[in-house]
Motif scaffolding. Structure first.
Motif, PDB file in Angstrom:
ATOM      1  N   MET A   1      50.017 -32.878  40.956  1.00 28.69           N
ATOM      2  CA  MET A   1      50.313 -34.188  40.143  1.00 28.69           C
ATOM      3  C   MET A   1      50.079 -35.389  41.444  1.00 28.69           C
ATOM      4  O   MET A   1      50.486 -35.091  42.572  1.00 28.69           O
ATOM      5  N   GLU A   2      49.624 -36.576  40.803  1.00 26.79           N
ATOM      6  CA  GLU A   2      49.510 -37.631  41.547  1.00 26.79           C
ATOM      7  C   GLU A   2      50.296 -38.732  40.742  1.00 26.79           C
ATOM      8  O   GLU A   2      49.643 -39.098  39.888  1.00 26.79           O
ATOM      9  N   LYS A   3      51.279 -39.175  41.515  1.00 35.47           N
ATOM     10  CA  LYS A   3      52.303 -40.304  40.810  1.00 35.47           C
ATOM     11  C   LYS A   3      51.890 -41.570  41.496  1.00 35.47           C
ATOM     12  O   LYS A   3      51.997 -41.538  42.750  1.00 35.47           O
ATOM     13  N   PHE A   4      51.629 -42.582  40.660  1.00 31.82           N
ATOM     14  CA  PHE A   4      51.256 -43.844  41.520  1.00 31.82           C
ATOM     15  C   PHE A   4      52.594 -45.253  41.096  1.00 31.82           C
ATOM     16  O   PHE A   4      52.786 -44.933  39.961  1.00 31.82           O
ATOM     17  N   HIS A   5      53.055 -45.322  42.287  1.00 29.36           N
ATOM     18  CA  HIS A   5      54.234 -46.210  42.263  1.00 29.36           C
ATOM     19  C   HIS A   5      54.006 -47.588  42.697  1.00 29.36           C
ATOM     20  O   HIS A   5      53.537 -47.740  43.832  1.00 29.36           O
ATOM     21  N   GLN A   6      53.792 -48.636  41.901  1.00 29.23           N
ATOM     22  CA  GLN A   6      53.483 -49.973  42.167  1.00 29.23           C
ATOM     23  C   GLN A   6      54.742 -51.013  41.822  1.00 29.23           C
ATOM     24  O   GLN A   6      55.349 -50.747  40.935  1.00 29.23           O
ATOM     25  N   PHE A   7      55.356 -51.739  42.864  1.00 28.38           N
ATOM     26  CA  PHE A   7      56.331 -52.379  42.649  1.00 28.38           C
ATOM     27  C   PHE A   7      56.075 -54.081  42.360  1.00 28.38           C
ATOM     28  O   PHE A   7      55.116 -54.542  42.961  1.00 28.38           O
ATOM     29  N   LYS A   8      57.221 -54.734  41.838  1.00 28.55           N
ATOM     30  CA  LYS A   8      57.069 -56.019  41.471  1.00 28.55           C
ATOM     31  C   LYS A   8      56.852 -56.695  42.777  1.00 28.55           C
ATOM     32  O   LYS A   8      57.642 -56.277  43.878  1.00 28.55           O
ATOM     33  N   THR A   9      56.379 -58.020  43.019  1.00 24.16           N
ATOM     34  CA  THR A   9      56.229 -58.783  44.086  1.00 24.16           C
ATOM     35  C   THR A   9      57.709 -59.300  44.263  1.00 24.16           C
ATOM     36  O   THR A   9      58.378 -59.590  43.451  1.00 24.16           O
ATOM     37  N   GLY A  10      57.854 -59.264  45.598  1.00 26.30           N
ATOM     38  CA  GLY A  10      59.275 -60.139  45.740  1.00 26.30           C
ATOM     39  C   GLY A  10      60.321 -58.990  46.225  1.00 26.30           C
ATOM     40  O   GLY A  10      61.422 -59.216  46.345  1.00 26.30           O
ATOM     41  N   THR A  11      59.987 -57.924  45.770  1.00 25.39           N
ATOM     42  CA  THR A  11      61.177 -56.589  45.773  1.00 25.39           C
ATOM     43  C   THR A  11      61.240 -55.979  47.223  1.00 25.39           C
ATOM     44  O   THR A  11      62.129 -55.482  47.645  1.00 25.39           O
ATOM     45  N   GLY A  12      60.012 -56.191  47.967  1.00 27.23           N
ATOM     46  CA  GLY A  12      60.226 -55.877  49.588  1.00 27.23           C
ATOM     47  C   GLY A  12      59.681 -54.144  49.417  1.00 27.23           C
ATOM     48  O   GLY A  12      59.836 -53.618  50.400  1.00 27.23           O
ATOM     49  N   ARG A  13      59.286 -53.717  48.450  1.00 34.16           N
ATOM     50  CA  ARG A  13      59.068 -52.284  48.464  1.00 34.16           C
ATOM     51  C   ARG A  13      57.408 -52.241  48.331  1.00 34.16           C
ATOM     52  O   ARG A  13      56.826 -52.874  47.765  1.00 34.16           O
TER      53      ARG A  13
ATOM     54  N   GLU B   1      60.615 -53.041  32.730  1.00 33.04           N
ATOM     55  CA  GLU B   1      61.506 -54.249  32.301  1.00 33.04           C
ATOM     56  C   GLU B   1      63.223 -53.881  33.068  1.00 33.04           C
ATOM     57  O   GLU B   1      63.738 -54.761  33.485  1.00 33.04           O
ATOM     58  N   LYS B   2      63.422 -52.838  33.236  1.00 31.94           N
ATOM     59  CA  LYS B   2      64.823 -52.395  33.733  1.00 31.94           C
ATOM     60  C   LYS B   2      64.809 -51.807  35.192  1.00 31.94           C
ATOM     61  O   LYS B   2      65.768 -51.508  35.907  1.00 31.94           O
ATOM     62  N   THR B   3      63.449 -51.691  36.048  1.00 31.66           N
ATOM     63  CA  THR B   3      63.419 -51.373  37.203  1.00 31.66           C
ATOM     64  C   THR B   3      62.592 -52.217  38.052  1.00 31.66           C
ATOM     65  O   THR B   3      61.890 -53.271  37.382  1.00 31.66           O
ATOM     66  N   ASP B   4      62.421 -52.128  39.370  1.00 32.66           N
ATOM     67  CA  ASP B   4      61.286 -52.942  40.265  1.00 32.66           C
ATOM     68  C   ASP B   4      60.003 -52.466  40.160  1.00 32.66           C
ATOM     69  O   ASP B   4      59.116 -52.918  40.591  1.00 32.66           O
ATOM     70  N   TYR B   5      59.741 -51.688  39.102  1.00 30.46           N
ATOM     71  CA  TYR B   5      58.116 -51.268  38.860  1.00 30.46           C
ATOM     72  C   TYR B   5      57.452 -52.218  38.159  1.00 30.46           C
ATOM     73  O   TYR B   5      57.960 -52.693  37.221  1.00 30.46           O
ATOM     74  N   SER B   6      56.132 -52.500  38.669  1.00 28.81           N
ATOM     75  CA  SER B   6      55.355 -53.207  37.869  1.00 28.81           C
ATOM     76  C   SER B   6      54.082 -52.325  37.429  1.00 28.81           C
ATOM     77  O   SER B   6      53.379 -52.797  36.318  1.00 28.81           O
TER      78      SER B   6
END
Length: 166
Positions: free
Chosen positions: A102-114, A57-62
């Motif tokens: 460790m394997e960290k998965f980072h997925q970002f919200k649509t429209g963030t450009g990341r 909710e407070k970051t660009d992460y989905s």
């Protein structure tokens, strides 16, 4: 040999973005009659930590998750039994070195450009644990330290005695 399963609770910095996870492990231990009640053990385990909803909710992460495979090598000490009549109940202490992948998965919200990406890291750390052994069933708690990835684990372990004579 023992098989364990239980919850994993992130603490410190990792608690900011990760929820309570789950994990399991397989351990092999060895002792010689001349050094009892000390045992040497090795463990291989798998942990999964999902991301926190509040973090999304407070970051660009989905989506965010952390998967870890750890290898532990240590020493276990069995204290004298507290109860011997109904069931054998012995306090146990463990400590040792840990290696974690460790394997960290980072997925970002649509429209963030990341872009979505995976982050793979090796960590060297340590662990300490306390618990109780009832010969075939152990109840253990551990503190695991890896830089920026500390967690507590609580395990129920089924111990399968294997006797080998050389």
């Amino acid at each position: 040999m023992s098989l364990g399963v239980g919850p994993r609770i992130p603490i410190g910095k990792s608690a900011d973005d990760q929820n309570i996870g789950a994990g399991f492990d397989v351990s092999f231990s060895y002792a010689d009659n001349e050094v009892l009640p000390f045992f040497v053990y090795s463990t291989i385990g798998y942990q999964h930590f999902p991301g926190k909803q509040s973090y999304y909710e407070k970051t660009d992460y989905s989506s965010f998750s952390n998967n870890m495979i750890n290898f532990d090598l240590g020493v276990r000490y069995y204290f004298p039994a507290l109860v011997e009549d109904i069931v054998l109940l012995m306090p146990v202490a463990e400590t040792g070195a840990s290696l974690g992948f460790m394997e960290k998965f980072h997925q970002f919200k649509t429209g963030t450009g990341r872009n979505t990406y995976y982050e793979d890291t090796f960590y060297i750390g340590f662990h300490i644990g306390l618990g109780f052994s009832m010969f075939m069933l152990d109840v253990m708690s551990h503190y695991h330290y890896f830089q920026n990835n500390q967690y507590l684990s609580f395990d129920f372990k089924i111990r399968l005695p294997i006797f080998v004579r050389l």
